[in-house]
Scaffold this motif. Structure first.
Motif, PDB file in Angstrom:
ATOM      1  N   GLY A   1       0.810  -1.205   0.000  1.00 52.86           N
ATOM      2  CA  GLY A   1       0.000   0.000   0.000  1.00 52.86           C
ATOM      3  C   GLY A   1       0.846   1.258   0.000  1.00 52.86           C
ATOM      4  N   PHE A   2       1.934   1.224   0.765  1.00 49.73           N
ATOM      5  CA  PHE A   2       2.822   2.385   0.818  1.00 49.73           C
ATOM      6  C   PHE A   2       3.471   2.652  -0.534  1.00 49.73           C
ATOM      7  CE2 PHE A   2       7.448   3.428   1.586  1.00 49.73           C
ATOM      8  CZ  PHE A   2       7.264   4.795   1.640  1.00 49.73           C
ATOM      9  N   MET A   3       4.032   1.619  -1.174  1.00 53.54           N
ATOM     10  CA  MET A   3       4.727   1.816  -2.449  1.00 53.54           C
ATOM     11  C   MET A   3       3.771   2.252  -3.550  1.00 53.54           C
ATOM     12  SD  MET A   3       7.778  -0.973  -2.764  1.00 53.54           S
ATOM     13  CE  MET A   3       6.722  -2.399  -2.633  1.00 53.54           C
ATOM     14  N   LEU A   4       2.590   1.632  -3.612  1.00 52.20           N
ATOM     15  CA  LEU A   4       1.630   2.042  -4.627  1.00 52.20           C
ATOM     16  C   LEU A   4       1.098   3.448  -4.350  1.00 52.20           C
ATOM     17  CD1 LEU A   4      -0.336  -1.273  -5.245  1.00 52.20           C
ATOM     18  CD2 LEU A   4       1.157  -0.061  -6.846  1.00 52.20           C
ATOM     19  N   GLY A   5       0.980   3.801  -3.068  1.00 49.44           N
ATOM     20  CA  GLY A   5       0.578   5.158  -2.729  1.00 49.44           C
ATOM     21  C   GLY A   5       1.602   6.179  -3.198  1.00 49.44           C
ATOM     22  N   VAL A   6       2.878   5.883  -2.955  1.00 56.66           N
ATOM     23  CA  VAL A   6       3.945   6.769  -3.420  1.00 56.66           C
ATOM     24  C   VAL A   6       3.956   6.836  -4.949  1.00 56.66           C
ATOM     25  CG1 VAL A   6       6.453   7.029  -3.577  1.00 56.66           C
ATOM     26  CG2 VAL A   6       5.393   6.486  -1.382  1.00 56.66           C
ATOM     27  N   ALA A   7       3.800   5.674  -5.610  1.00 62.26           N
ATOM     28  CA  ALA A   7       3.798   5.651  -7.074  1.00 62.26           C
ATOM     29  C   ALA A   7       2.652   6.477  -7.641  1.00 62.26           C
ATOM     30  CB  ALA A   7       3.716   4.213  -7.576  1.00 62.26           C
ATOM     31  N   ALA A   8       1.461   6.323  -7.067  1.00 65.38           N
ATOM     32  CA  ALA A   8       0.294   7.055  -7.568  1.00 65.38           C
ATOM     33  C   ALA A   8       0.444   8.557  -7.361  1.00 65.38           C
ATOM     34  CB  ALA A   8      -0.972   6.546  -6.874  1.00 65.38           C
ATOM     35  N   ILE A   9       0.913   8.955  -6.191  1.00 63.70           N
ATOM     36  CA  ILE A   9       1.089  10.387  -5.922  1.00 63.70           C
ATOM     37  C   ILE A   9       2.216  10.958  -6.779  1.00 63.70           C
ATOM     38  CG2 ILE A   9       1.707  12.091  -4.185  1.00 63.70           C
ATOM     39  CD1 ILE A   9       0.399  10.284  -2.093  1.00 63.70           C
ATOM     40  N   SER A  10       3.327  10.212  -6.893  1.00 60.55           N
ATOM     41  CA  SER A  10       4.463  10.685  -7.685  1.00 60.55           C
ATOM     42  C   SER A  10       4.080  10.870  -9.148  1.00 60.55           C
ATOM     43  CB  SER A  10       5.631   9.706  -7.568  1.00 60.55           C
ATOM     44  OG  SER A  10       6.726  10.116  -8.354  1.00 60.55           O
ATOM     45  N   ALA A  11       3.353   9.892  -9.710  1.00 54.92           N
ATOM     46  CA  ALA A  11       2.921  10.011 -11.106  1.00 54.92           C
ATOM     47  C   ALA A  11       1.975  11.201 -11.283  1.00 54.92           C
ATOM     48  CB  ALA A  11       2.241   8.724 -11.558  1.00 54.92           C
ATOM     49  N   THR A  12       1.099  11.422 -10.307  1.00 51.24           N
ATOM     50  CA  THR A  12       0.182  12.565 -10.368  1.00 51.24           C
ATOM     51  C   THR A  12       0.949  13.880 -10.349  1.00 51.24           C
ATOM     52  OG1 THR A  12      -1.544  11.285  -9.227  1.00 51.24           O
ATOM     53  CG2 THR A  12      -1.770  13.687  -9.220  1.00 51.24           C
ATOM     54  N   VAL A  13       1.965  13.957  -9.481  1.00 51.46           N
ATOM     55  CA  VAL A  13       2.786  15.168  -9.413  1.00 51.46           C
ATOM     56  C   VAL A  13       3.533  15.392 -10.724  1.00 51.46           C
ATOM     57  CG1 VAL A  13       4.814  16.197  -8.303  1.00 51.46           C
ATOM     58  CG2 VAL A  13       3.009  15.172  -6.905  1.00 51.46           C
ATOM     59  N   ARG A  14       4.077  14.339 -11.313  1.00 56.06           N
ATOM     60  CA  ARG A  14       4.762  14.490 -12.604  1.00 56.06           C
ATOM     61  C   ARG A  14       3.793  14.966 -13.683  1.00 56.06           C
ATOM     62  NH1 ARG A  14       9.807  12.246 -11.913  1.00 56.06           N
ATOM     63  NH2 ARG A  14       9.929  10.371 -10.617  1.00 56.06           N
ATOM     64  N   ASN A  15       2.574  14.416 -13.687  1.00 58.87           N
ATOM     65  CA  ASN A  15       1.581  14.815 -14.681  1.00 58.87           C
ATOM     66  C   ASN A  15       1.179  16.277 -14.543  1.00 58.87           C
ATOM     67  OD1 ASN A  15       1.571  12.210 -15.662  1.00 58.87           O
ATOM     68  ND2 ASN A  15      -0.249  11.599 -14.518  1.00 58.87           N
ATOM     69  N   LEU A  16       1.280  16.799 -13.335  1.00 60.62           N
ATOM     70  CA  LEU A  16       0.880  18.180 -13.070  1.00 60.62           C
ATOM     71  C   LEU A  16       2.058  19.156 -13.113  1.00 60.62           C
ATOM     72  CD1 LEU A  16      -1.517  17.342 -10.123  1.00 60.62           C
ATOM     73  CD2 LEU A  16      -2.227  18.301 -12.315  1.00 60.62           C
ATOM     74  N   THR A  17       3.255  18.667 -13.467  1.00 57.54           N
ATOM     75  CA  THR A  17       4.458  19.493 -13.480  1.00 57.54           C
ATOM     76  C   THR A  17       4.558  20.319 -14.762  1.00 57.54           C
ATOM     77  OG1 THR A  17       5.687  17.937 -12.080  1.00 57.54           O
ATOM     78  CG2 THR A  17       6.985  19.450 -13.440  1.00 57.54           C
ATOM     79  N   PRO A  18       4.718  21.632 -14.694  1.00 62.89           N
ATOM     80  CA  PRO A  18       4.954  22.435 -15.897  1.00 62.89           C
ATOM     81  C   PRO A  18       6.230  21.977 -16.600  1.00 62.89           C
ATOM     82  CG  PRO A  18       4.397  23.841 -14.030  1.00 62.89           C
ATOM     83  CD  PRO A  18       4.614  22.467 -13.484  1.00 62.89           C
ATOM     84  N   PRO A  19       6.247  21.903 -17.930  1.00 62.44           N
ATOM     85  CA  PRO A  19       7.396  21.355 -18.661  1.00 62.44           C
ATOM     86  C   PRO A  19       8.715  22.063 -18.378  1.00 62.44           C
ATOM     87  CG  PRO A  19       5.495  21.573 -20.108  1.00 62.44           C
ATOM     88  CD  PRO A  19       5.132  22.237 -18.826  1.00 62.44           C
ATOM     89  N   ASP A  20       8.672  23.360 -18.082  1.00 62.54           N
ATOM     90  CA  ASP A  20       9.917  24.092 -17.846  1.00 62.54           C
ATOM     91  C   ASP A  20      10.294  24.170 -16.371  1.00 62.54           C
ATOM     92  OD1 ASP A  20       7.765  25.677 -17.184  1.00 62.54           O
ATOM     93  OD2 ASP A  20       8.711  27.552 -17.824  1.00 62.54           O
ATOM     94  N   ARG A  21       9.568  23.429 -15.509  1.00 64.36           N
ATOM     95  CA  ARG A  21       9.812  23.516 -14.068  1.00 64.36           C
ATOM     96  C   ARG A  21      10.032  22.150 -13.425  1.00 64.36           C
ATOM     97  NH1 ARG A  21      10.549  29.001 -12.656  1.00 64.36           N
ATOM     98  NH2 ARG A  21       9.108  30.265 -13.909  1.00 64.36           N
ATOM     99  N   ALA A  22      10.496  21.153 -14.172  1.00 64.99           N
ATOM    100  CA  ALA A  22      10.641  19.805 -13.614  1.00 64.99           C
ATOM    101  C   ALA A  22      11.627  19.772 -12.452  1.00 64.99           C
ATOM    102  CB  ALA A  22      11.080  18.832 -14.707  1.00 64.99           C
ATOM    103  N   GLY A  23      12.737  20.480 -12.589  1.00 66.10           N
ATOM    104  CA  GLY A  23      13.718  20.518 -11.509  1.00 66.10           C
ATOM    105  C   GLY A  23      13.188  21.257 -10.300  1.00 66.10           C
ATOM    106  N   GLN A  24      12.530  22.363 -10.536  1.00 68.09           N
ATOM    107  CA  GLN A  24      11.982  23.147  -9.438  1.00 68.09           C
ATOM    108  C   GLN A  24      10.941  22.356  -8.651  1.00 68.09           C
ATOM    109  OE1 GLN A  24       8.454  25.970  -9.494  1.00 68.09           O
ATOM    110  NE2 GLN A  24      10.128  27.206 -10.276  1.00 68.09           N
ATOM    111  N   VAL A  25      10.095  21.599  -9.353  1.00 70.92           N
ATOM    112  CA  VAL A  25       9.071  20.810  -8.673  1.00 70.92           C
ATOM    113  C   VAL A  25       9.707  19.735  -7.797  1.00 70.92           C
ATOM    114  CG1 VAL A  25       7.156  19.187  -9.042  1.00 70.92           C
ATOM    115  CG2 VAL A  25       7.247  21.319 -10.321  1.00 70.92           C
ATOM    116  N   GLN A  26      10.900  19.266  -8.160  1.00 75.13           N
ATOM    117  CA  GLN A  26      11.585  18.312  -7.296  1.00 75.13           C
ATOM    118  C   GLN A  26      11.924  18.946  -5.948  1.00 75.13           C
ATOM    119  OE1 GLN A  26      11.468  15.222  -8.304  1.00 75.13           O
ATOM    120  NE2 GLN A  26      10.603  16.111 -10.170  1.00 75.13           N
ATOM    121  N   GLY A  27      12.226  20.246  -5.968  1.00 81.20           N
ATOM    122  CA  GLY A  27      12.433  20.944  -4.709  1.00 81.20           C
ATOM    123  C   GLY A  27      11.169  20.996  -3.875  1.00 81.20           C
TER     124      GLY A  27
END
Length: 422
Positions: free
Chosen positions: A322-348
């Motif tokens: 449950g923990f790993m799939l939760g992290v995977a689902a949230i991480s993928a959602t965050v990547r999908n919502l990341t502006p193309p020119d701000r990928a590094g900044q969103v990692q911060g």
């Protein structure tokens, strides 16, 4: 764009850099606590301080390095050089002695902050931004499903191959091996890693660093920040018990074959996460967050009651899946919502929500529960505090709060995600 394929070269670097980075993080996140516990002090407050200090250093480094990589349009140099220095710093842990507790604790905390800053620059800022650059909405569930298994696979490798060194007190060799492997992979990445050029953000470097921390940015990207808030809740919950987990299994449950328990849990949960990543891409990562976090909550309840090797293995597989799939689902959602020119900044931003807040708040909650329970054992005439099952109840209480940002996430519209999925 469901079912988008991932280039074989991308998979190679995702696994190689991701797994190697997690080997180093396993040392920092789990074994460093055991090292301090066994050789310097058993104080849970010291362990919590160690975790919180490293989280602050890692978050600051990621904010600075992520913005720099966006503006430079390059990730490879930060990844390669960062891994080499990260490995060297990891190896240096074995040189810290324990003749004076105060001096040793101070040295460990300072070295851990340096190691965390280097690792965050190479792995959290540059590598994770490179993954965002190299994937899309149609395949991020699979990629993040695999990435979510790597911390546990790294733990399995360390437990299986290197745990005998720690049990025998050969800490210097233990740190040297992990550090050497990390540095070697950094050298390989310098010559072999390629990257996709992305748009560069406008403005000054300082504006890039501060952009994601401004309220106006949050108002412009509400779903991104709600997903990050959900990550903060899940991460805080796990950090209530995770820094003390090995000690709990060894000392409270008194399971001598704890490596077998952890290996079984890691393999089972990893298999579930890899298979579940494909499901995330089919149903949508954002929709899957609440159900898989629910599985994690069930695992916490089961772990509270589990006694003996087989019940602990069963509860652990449910919890970690449950923990790993939760992290995977949230991480993928965050990547999908990341502006193309701000990928590094969103990692911060990810580090603020997924690392800093959880690792500052969670371990101190766990330490408070441990101190309040006041369980102890005697080893060679020395009384030592031991974690109790109530850390899992505290973790459960925290994770129930995830419902708040997830309900809002369903209700708020975000034009960026709709455009990316079109």
């Amino acid at each position: 764009m469901p079912g988008t394929s991932v280039d074989r070269r991308v998979w190679t670097w995702v696994v190689l850099l991701g797994l190697t980075g997690q080997l180093a993080w396993t040392v920092e996140n789990m074994y460093l606590n055991v090292f301090v516990y066994e050789t310097i002090t058993d104080s849970p407050t010291v362990l919590a301080t160690l975790v919180a200090s490293s989280a602050l250093a890692a978050t600051t480094a990621t904010l600075l390095a992520g913005a720099a990589s966006d503006r430079a349009g390059q990730r490879r140099e930060l990844i390669a050089v960062g891994y080499v220095l990260w490995g060297a710093c990891t190896a240096a842990f074995g040189l810290v002695g324990a003749e004076a507790v105060t001096v040793a604790v101070t040295a460990i905390i300072l070295l851990d902050c340096l190691m965390s800053a280097l690792g965050a620059t190479a792995n959290d800022a540059a590598f994770n931004a490179w993954v965002t650059d190299s994937t899309d909405v149609g395949n991020r569930g699979r990629v993040d499903g695999v990435l979510a298994t790597l911390p546990l696979l790294a733990m399995l490798i360390v437990f299986g191959a290197l745990d005998p060194l720690t049990r025998g007190g050969h800490w210097q060799l233990f740190f040297a091996i992990v550090g050497g492997v990390t540095a070697l992979v950094g050298v390989v990445a310098w010559f072999g890693l390629t990257e996709t050029r992305q748009p560069r953000p406008a403005g000054t470097y300082l504006s890039s660093v501060l952009h994601g921390l401004r309220p106006s940015t949050a108002r412009s990207n509400p779903r991104l920040y709600l997903a990050l808030a959900a990550w903060a809740v899940l991460g805080t919950s796990t950090q209530v018990f995770l820094p003390f987990l090995i000690i709990y299994v060894q000392r409270y449950l008194d399971i001598d074959g704890y490596a077998i328990v952890l290996a079984s849990v890691l393999l089972g949960a990893a298999a579930v996460s890899v298979a579940g990543g494909r499901v995330l891409d089919r149903v949508g990562a954002a929709r899957a967050i609440l159900p898989v976090v629910g599985v994690y909550a069930v695992g916490l309840v089961a772990f509270f009651f589990a006694r003996g090797m087989l019940p602990v293995i069963g509860a652990g597989i449910v919890l970690m899946s449950g923990f790993m799939l939760g992290v995977a689902a949230i991480s993928a959602t965050v990547r999908n919502l990341t502006p193309p020119d701000r990928a590094g900044q969103v990692q911060g931003l990810r580090m603020v929500f997924a690392i800093l807040v959880p690792m500052v708040v969670g371990p101190f909650l766990g330490a408070a529960v441990i101190v309040g329970a006041d369980e102890s054992f005697v080893e060679l005439g020395v009384v030592k505090q031991v974690p109790t099952p109530w850390i899992f109840v505290a973790a459960l209480a925290v994770v129930t709060l995830v419902v708040i940002p997830l309900r809002l996430l369903d209700r708020v519209e975000d034009p960026l995600l709709e455009q990316a999925a079109a």
